[in-house]
Design a protein around this motif. Structure first.
Motif: not given
Length: 248
Positions: A158-169, A203-210, A217-222
């Motif tokens: 539901p909620e992610i908080g931090g300094k450096i956040i990397n989400v990748k496929l 940095y985000l990939e494959g993420t669906e968020a409100r 902020v980098v919105i990567g693929k998908k």
């Protein structure tokens, strides 16, 4: 707790379908379909098979494999779980390594949390360094200085908080992770669903968020993002969709 053994304590060994009560020990080793009734305090705790612990476990090292289950809380300096481990209460460990499928019925708190496989945390998760390769479901807040998630399955936080956040496929080379998550959740979808993600560098990939909030902020693929609020910079991959972009 001190890593050294205590002179006034013995060891506890159970195998097969044996049973024992709780107590204070130096080393506890449980194998097979054994059961411990009561709280355990020890220096080293090792278990394998379908062992079941009906109380709390407080130890320096918690090392279990197989389909082990603890009905209470686990407190350890070092935690290593392989197989299909389950802890009904809270898990508090400085350094945790999880391989396979894993469930915590309460909160998961530590300094380093490293998950390889599929994990479900009913409560909140808090760490200095959170690493996950596979599928992760958290019922509450994920709060960590550094978040690194390689998605290999349907994930929800539901909620992610931090300094450096990397989400990748996850790369295609991690085939065993996809097999684990597909078997457990009956899905081959690789996606992270969130309500809010907030950090300094994202940095985000494959993420669906409100809502995404960050400095850079980098919105990567998908990705499908309803709203991005950023202070310094924003980049969006052509394969992704951001409905609203706001520079603060």
């Amino acid at each position: 707790m001190n890593r050294e053994f205590y002179s006034d304590r013995g060891d506890l060994e159970i195998s097969g379908a044996g049973k024992s009560g709780g107590g204070k020990y130096n080393r506890v080793e449980v194998n097979g379909a054994s059961k411990i009734n009561g709280d355990i305090e020890c220096v080293e705790f090792e278990a394998s098979g379908a062992a079941k612990f009906e109380g709390n476990v407080k130890t320096v090292s918690y090392n279990v494999s197989g389909a082990t289950k603890c009905l209470g809380n686990v407190e350890a300096d070092f935690c290593e779980i392989r197989g299909a481990g389950k802890i009904e209460g809270n898990l508090h460990s400085k350094d945790s390594k999880i391989e396979g499928s894993f469930k915590v019925g309460g909160n998961f708190i530590g300094e380093i949390i490293d998950i390889q496989g599929a994990a479900k945390i009913i409560g909140d998760c808090e760490a200095e360094d959170f690493i996950c390769s596979g599928a992760i479901t958290i019922g509450g807040l994920l709060n960590s200085e550094k978040v690194s998630i390689d998605i290999a399955g349907r994930s929800e936080i539901p909620e992610i908080g931090g300094k450096i956040i990397n989400v990748k496929l996850a790369p295609f080379g991690i085939g065993f992770l996809s097999k684990i998550t597909k078997a457990l959740f009956n899905t081959s979808v690789n996606e992270l669903n969130c309500n809010v993600i907030e950090g300094d560098e994202i940095y985000l990939e494959g993420t669906e968020a409100r809502i995404i909030r960050g400095n850079d902020v980098v919105i990567g693929k998908k990705c499908t993002i309803q709203r991005v609020e950023y202070k310094n910079s924003l980049s969006v991959d052509p394969s992704s969709k951001v409905l609203e972009q706001i520079k603060l």
